[in-house]
Design an enzyme around this catalytic site. Structure first.
Site, mmCIF file in Angstrom:
data_model
loop_
_atom_site.group_PDB
_atom_site.id
_atom_site.type_symbol
_atom_site.label_atom_id
_atom_site.label_comp_id
_atom_site.label_asym_id
_atom_site.label_seq_id
_atom_site.Cartn_x
_atom_site.Cartn_y
_atom_site.Cartn_z
ATOM 1 N N SER A 140 35.059 38.040 39.323
ATOM 2 C CA SER A 140 35.837 37.169 40.067
ATOM 3 C C SER A 140 37.181 38.084 40.039
ATOM 4 C CB SER A 140 36.563 35.549 39.521
ATOM 5 O OG SER A 140 37.756 35.289 39.715
ATOM 6 N N TYR A 153 38.809 30.974 31.884
ATOM 7 C CA TYR A 153 37.427 31.651 33.156
ATOM 8 C C TYR A 153 38.495 32.815 33.192
ATOM 9 C CZ TYR A 153 35.990 31.944 38.068
ATOM 10 O OH TYR A 153 35.470 31.947 38.882
HETATM 11 P P1 NAD Z 1 29.346 26.255 42.212
HETATM 12 O O1 NAD Z 1 30.238 25.234 40.919
HETATM 13 O O2 NAD Z 1 29.084 26.076 43.463
HETATM 14 O O3 NAD Z 1 27.378 26.550 41.438
HETATM 15 C C1 NAD Z 1 27.678 27.387 40.357
HETATM 16 C C2 NAD Z 1 26.365 26.660 39.664
HETATM 17 O O4 NAD Z 1 25.455 27.743 38.227
HETATM 18 C C3 NAD Z 1 25.452 26.079 39.697
HETATM 19 O O5 NAD Z 1 24.559 25.211 40.518
HETATM 20 C C4 NAD Z 1 25.648 25.349 38.163
HETATM 21 O O6 NAD Z 1 25.181 24.208 38.264
HETATM 22 C C5 NAD Z 1 25.314 26.240 38.320
HETATM 23 N N1 NAD Z 1 25.492 26.225 35.928
HETATM 24 C C6 NAD Z 1 26.570 25.431 35.167
HETATM 25 N N2 NAD Z 1 26.218 26.474 34.075
HETATM 26 C C7 NAD Z 1 24.699 26.458 33.723
HETATM 27 C C8 NAD Z 1 24.777 26.871 33.189
HETATM 28 N N3 NAD Z 1 25.057 26.813 31.813
HETATM 29 N N4 NAD Z 1 23.332 27.317 32.950
HETATM 30 C C9 NAD Z 1 22.526 26.881 34.305
HETATM 31 N N5 NAD Z 1 23.497 27.227 35.369
HETATM 32 C C10 NAD Z 1 24.804 26.777 35.329
HETATM 33 O O7 NAD Z 1 29.987 27.801 42.040
HETATM 34 P P2 NAD Z 1 29.996 29.113 42.529
HETATM 35 O O8 NAD Z 1 31.457 28.930 43.622
HETATM 36 O O9 NAD Z 1 29.026 29.215 43.599
HETATM 37 O O10 NAD Z 1 30.112 30.126 41.806
HETATM 38 C C11 NAD Z 1 29.211 30.576 41.480
HETATM 39 C C12 NAD Z 1 29.737 32.034 40.319
HETATM 40 O O11 NAD Z 1 30.731 32.630 41.818
HETATM 41 C C13 NAD Z 1 30.648 31.387 39.612
HETATM 42 O O12 NAD Z 1 30.512 32.655 38.333
HETATM 43 C C14 NAD Z 1 32.152 31.593 39.364
HETATM 44 O O13 NAD Z 1 32.775 31.284 38.499
HETATM 45 C C15 NAD Z 1 32.004 32.637 41.384
HETATM 46 N N6 NAD Z 1 32.875 32.624 41.932
HETATM 47 C C16 NAD Z 1 33.142 31.821 42.842
HETATM 48 C C17 NAD Z 1 34.217 31.877 43.539
HETATM 49 C C18 NAD Z 1 34.330 30.667 44.278
HETATM 50 O O14 NAD Z 1 35.375 30.738 44.986
HETATM 51 N N7 NAD Z 1 33.712 30.084 44.848
HETATM 52 C C19 NAD Z 1 34.713 33.039 43.152
HETATM 53 C C20 NAD Z 1 34.967 33.896 42.649
HETATM 54 C C21 NAD Z 1 33.829 33.262 41.220
#
Ligand code: NAD
Length: 254
Positions: A140, A153
């Site tokens: 991130s 985080y």
């Molecule tokens: P999201 O919450 O929509 O999806 C995350 C998924 O991970 C969910 O389906 C959840 O059920 C699953 N999950 C959570 N804990 C888990 C576990 N212990 N085992 C298996 N699955 C698990 O989030 P997102 O926004 O799609 O983010 C996805 C990744 O990208 C994350 O690592 C997040 O930190 C990173 N990220 C997202 C953003 C953003 O703006 N959306 C920005 C930077 C980084």
């Protein structure tokens, strides 16, 4: 087309992970999605096409036995493993003031976001070595810049970037390992219905991005696919910031 390549995507039932799974399936990959959320996984399965190239498994990425079992099932189902995308995460960075941050909340972030990355790499390595495979870790921009009340985080994502460096050195030349640091990615379209909310576009948020917009899961999926593919054969140990230029722009109070 990548007819024979199999990629294992954690946290692929919704959000960025589901966008990646969709993109990989549409470009010929075989995809294994794991997720802790059974309901989201069922919704994702019915939404995705190319079901003959899709396997979905309930697994908690912070549970070592779940990771071992799901990787074993993936290899036994498709015969090989060419790529791993560790995307699962507790994605909400805000846990409140550090003085009130409990040890269990701290550990929950670290267990899913960082220990999950370690477990996937540890147990996928022997399969990936056979295929000259590739790992992509979801970090991130919060590994690089911070807001208040995001320590757990930020530490988990900073850890992913350092883990990526170390793994690339240890697993080379057989396995390439890279990280992606997304900026602000709007995942509304790819969330399970119970989590979908109207998108808010405040003008300051758009002004913050030289690209003129926030990101989409497709923006991350196309970079992920590139890093998984042989086109990135000389690229390893790197962290790719995909944020529409957000971290390059200074913002001044009005
Ligand atoms: P999201 O919450 O929509 O999806 C995350 C998924 O991970 C969910 O389906 C959840 O059920 C699953 N999950 C959570 N804990 C888990 C576990 N212990 N085992 C298996 N699955 C698990 O989030 P997102 O926004 O799609 O983010 C996805 C990744 O990208 C994350 O690592 C997040 O930190 C990173 N990220 C997202 C953003 C953003 O703006 N959306 C920005 C930077 C980084």
């Amino acid at each position: 087309m990548q007819d024979n390549k199999t990629v294992y995507v954690t946290g692929g039932a919704q959000g960025i992970g589901l966008g990646i799974a969709h993109y990989l399936l549409n470009t010929g990959y075989r995809v294994v999605i794991t997720d802790i959320d059974q309901e989201a996984l069922s919704a994702a399965t019915s939404r995705l096409k190319h079901s003959e190239r899709l396997l979905t498994l309930v697994a908690d990425v912070s549970n070592e036995q779940h990771v071992i079992d799901s990787l074993t099932q993936a290899v036994s189902h498709f015969g090989q493993l060419d790529g791993v995308v560790h995307n699962a995460g507790i994605a909400d960075p805000f846990h409140g003031p550090v003085e009130a941050l409990t040890l269990s909340t701290w550990q929950a972030y670290l267990n899913t976001n960082l220990t999950g990355a370690f477990l996937c790499a540890k147990h996928a390595a022997k399969h990936l070595r056979k295929q000259q495979g590739s790992i992509v870790m979801m970090a991130s921009t919060r590994a690089l810049q911070s807001e208040p009340d995001t320590e757990a985080y930020a530490a988990s994502k900073g850890g992913i970037v350092a883990l990526t460096h170390a793994l690339a050195v240890s697993l080379g030349p057989d396995v390439r390992v890279n990280a992606i640091s997304p900026g602000w990615i709007e995942v509304g379209d790819w969330q399970k219905p119970s989590r979908q909310q109207p998108v808010e576009h405040r003008s300051i948020d758009l002004a913050q991005h030289p690209a003129g917009r926030v990101g989409t899961p497709d923006d991350i999926a196309s970079l992920t696919r590139f890093l998984l593919s042989d086109e990135a054969r000389f690229v390893t140990g790197q962290n790719f910031v995909a944020d529409g230029g957000m971290t390059r722009k200074m913002i001044y109070a009005e």
